[in-house]
Design an enzyme around this catalytic site. Sequence first.
Site, PDB file in Angstrom:
ATOM      1  N   GLU A 167      91.131  43.469  36.326  1.00 56.51           N
ATOM      2  CA  GLU A 167      92.519  43.290  36.728  1.00 56.51           C
ATOM      3  C   GLU A 167      93.353  44.446  36.206  1.00 56.51           C
ATOM      4  OE1 GLU A 167      93.758  39.378  35.432  1.00 56.51           O
ATOM      5  OE2 GLU A 167      92.280  38.388  36.728  1.00 56.51           O
ATOM      6  N   HIS A 183      96.893  36.893  39.312  1.00 60.04           N
ATOM      7  CA  HIS A 183      96.699  36.077  38.095  1.00 60.04           C
ATOM      8  C   HIS A 183      97.997  35.369  37.683  1.00 60.04           C
ATOM      9  CE1 HIS A 183      93.946  35.694  34.334  1.00 60.04           C
ATOM     10  NE2 HIS A 183      94.708  34.633  34.463  1.00 60.04           N
TER      11      HIS A 183
HETATM   12  P1  NAI Z   1      89.330  23.368  29.680  1.00 62.21           P
HETATM   13  O1  NAI Z   1      88.603  23.958  28.538  1.00 62.21           O
HETATM   14  O2  NAI Z   1      90.300  22.263  29.439  1.00 62.21           O
HETATM   15  O3  NAI Z   1      88.265  22.857  30.779  1.00 62.21           O
HETATM   16  C1  NAI Z   1      87.129  23.580  31.146  1.00 62.21           C
HETATM   17  C2  NAI Z   1      86.087  22.582  31.624  1.00 62.21           C
HETATM   18  O4  NAI Z   1      84.982  23.315  32.122  1.00 62.21           O
HETATM   19  C3  NAI Z   1      85.579  21.681  30.509  1.00 62.21           C
HETATM   20  O5  NAI Z   1      85.615  20.336  30.924  1.00 62.21           O
HETATM   21  C4  NAI Z   1      84.133  22.166  30.313  1.00 62.21           C
HETATM   22  O6  NAI Z   1      83.269  21.137  29.883  1.00 62.21           O
HETATM   23  C5  NAI Z   1      83.794  22.658  31.694  1.00 62.21           C
HETATM   24  N1  NAI Z   1      82.681  23.602  31.729  1.00 62.21           N
HETATM   25  C6  NAI Z   1      82.344  24.548  30.824  1.00 62.21           C
HETATM   26  N2  NAI Z   1      81.244  25.220  31.227  1.00 62.21           N
HETATM   27  C7  NAI Z   1      80.877  24.681  32.406  1.00 62.21           C
HETATM   28  C8  NAI Z   1      79.829  24.935  33.300  1.00 62.21           C
HETATM   29  N3  NAI Z   1      78.937  25.902  33.066  1.00 62.21           N
HETATM   30  N4  NAI Z   1      79.734  24.165  34.404  1.00 62.21           N
HETATM   31  C9  NAI Z   1      80.625  23.181  34.654  1.00 62.21           C
HETATM   32  N5  NAI Z   1      81.664  22.892  33.834  1.00 62.21           N
HETATM   33  C10 NAI Z   1      81.792  23.636  32.725  1.00 62.21           C
HETATM   34  O7  NAI Z   1      90.057  24.595  30.417  1.00 62.21           O
HETATM   35  P2  NAI Z   1      91.354  24.568  31.318  1.00 62.21           P
HETATM   36  O8  NAI Z   1      92.568  24.648  30.477  1.00 62.21           O
HETATM   37  O9  NAI Z   1      91.252  23.471  32.311  1.00 62.21           O
HETATM   38  O10 NAI Z   1      91.201  25.993  32.048  1.00 62.21           O
HETATM   39  C11 NAI Z   1      90.143  26.248  32.974  1.00 62.21           C
HETATM   40  C12 NAI Z   1      90.115  27.709  33.362  1.00 62.21           C
HETATM   41  O11 NAI Z   1      91.369  28.099  33.947  1.00 62.21           O
HETATM   42  C13 NAI Z   1      89.884  28.685  32.212  1.00 62.21           C
HETATM   43  O12 NAI Z   1      88.960  29.676  32.628  1.00 62.21           O
HETATM   44  C14 NAI Z   1      91.199  29.369  32.011  1.00 62.21           C
HETATM   45  O13 NAI Z   1      91.049  30.680  31.522  1.00 62.21           O
HETATM   46  C15 NAI Z   1      91.740  29.382  33.424  1.00 62.21           C
HETATM   47  N6  NAI Z   1      93.205  29.474  33.521  1.00 62.21           N
HETATM   48  C16 NAI Z   1      93.713  30.320  34.476  1.00 62.21           C
HETATM   49  C17 NAI Z   1      95.088  30.437  34.609  1.00 62.21           C
HETATM   50  C18 NAI Z   1      95.638  31.330  35.672  1.00 62.21           C
HETATM   51  O14 NAI Z   1      96.749  31.835  35.510  1.00 62.21           O
HETATM   52  N7  NAI Z   1      94.945  31.542  36.759  1.00 62.21           N
HETATM   53  C19 NAI Z   1      96.017  29.747  33.725  1.00 62.21           C
HETATM   54  C20 NAI Z   1      95.362  28.808  32.821  1.00 62.21           C
HETATM   55  C21 NAI Z   1      93.999  28.718  32.716  1.00 62.21           C
END
Ligand code: NAI
Length: 409
Positions: free
Chosen positions: A269, A292
């Site tokens: 990015e 993003h």
């Molecule tokens: P979180 O940590 O609450 O949830 C992630 C989930 O993914 C967990 O339930 C975990 O068990 C699961 N997980 C981990 N490895 C896995 C796999 N190999 N297969 C299936 N499930 C798996 O995270 P949250 O807060 O929900 O964020 C998710 C993603 O969104 C992160 O990558 C974060 O960086 C991204 N994000 C992007 C934003 C944006 O501006 N586009 C803003 C906020 C978050």
Amino acid sequence: MKQTSVDKQVIKFLLLEGVHDSAEALIRSAGYHNIEREPASLDGQALAERVKDVHFLGIRSRTQLSAEVFAAAPKLNAVGCFCIGTNQVDLHAARAHGVAVFNAPFSNTRSVAELVLAQATLLLRRVPEKNAAAHRGQWLKSANHSYELRGKTLGIVGYGSIGSQLSVMAESLGMRVVFYDVVTKLPHGNARQVLSLDELLEVSHVVTLHVPETEQTRMMIAAAQLKTMRDQSILINASRGTVVDLAALKEALAAGKLLGAAIDVFPVEPASNKDAFECELIGMDNVILTPHIGGSTLEAQQSIGREVADKLVKYSDTGATVSSVNFPEVALPAHPGKHRILHIHRNVPGILSAINQIFADTGVNVAAQYLQTRDTVGYVVIDTDTEYSGQALERLREVPGTLRTRILF
Ligand code: NAI
């Protein structure tokens, strides 16, 4: 450092990168007024110079905190990352210097979930293509391959904060929800956990990714997974750029296998808004490309400001480190009428007995003691009944392996 209401004026906060006003407001309301702010990030010598006398540092994603920066900040107690990611901070170096690091993992959850639902709605109606055509003077009035959300299946990969919130919102619009997660999760509403990624891909009209960036999630959606997806389905990625193979996605879109895609995160990015954005999907009318901004709303910024500032203030006031990303987590009750001594040390045998020996030698009665360790660092919090013993504190600082001590009244 003794900390009284008078000393709160001495404790210095430096907030970089235009952190939201809500952070300063919360810090001030907790009695801290020595707050400096900068609209942009700092680096190199300018950063080293500014952190010299700072106790609490607030950054967003651009300020790089290396081992050299921590070495230049002898008074630094904690860093607040007013964002989600902490890749910009050398967390090991922070820990080795006894500096706790906090972030805001939950404050923009709702913003991401709302954007994903909006993207799903637009893509199912083929609005991005019709919009692009209209801008070129073309009139694409047609119901062909245009669908309602209602009754469609949303496949959520990663049922964490964002995935589970999205699940509730999607069901309220009449979608069916299936999810895949490596952890067994309690489903919200009528959502159903499936046992494999392939099962999810086979049944979902819209697949949306909400996993963290790990070795297991790298290229999790590549040619084989795209092939497994339903014909004419949609892929949305607002998680991390490495999760999807964009070259394979381009092929699937060009071949008409997928109806469309929305991509908010990319393997590489631009570092700033001044740098050019490059991506193989540029020019495809059925793809929504966003820079993003999944979590980038004013509401999220305000809530991040409050969430992180609150963690810094709690750490300063009580020593609580709950939800720190690099530090032993200690949840602490208030300590009315007691003195509280915080001792951060290298996690090696014998430190706790050395500490307790000092209290025994100096006649300080211990009312409560909390110990947590994490990797190389140990954190012990001691509430004492008797008058603060300067002698005890001096001796605590001399315990081999001590990284930092503080006393709170
Ligand atoms: P979180 O940590 O609450 O949830 C992630 C989930 O993914 C967990 O339930 C975990 O068990 C699961 N997980 C981990 N490895 C896995 C796999 N190999 N297969 C299936 N499930 C798996 O995270 P949250 O807060 O929900 O964020 C998710 C993603 O969104 C992160 O990558 C974060 O960086 C991204 N994000 C992007 C934003 C944006 O501006 N586009 C803003 C906020 C978050």
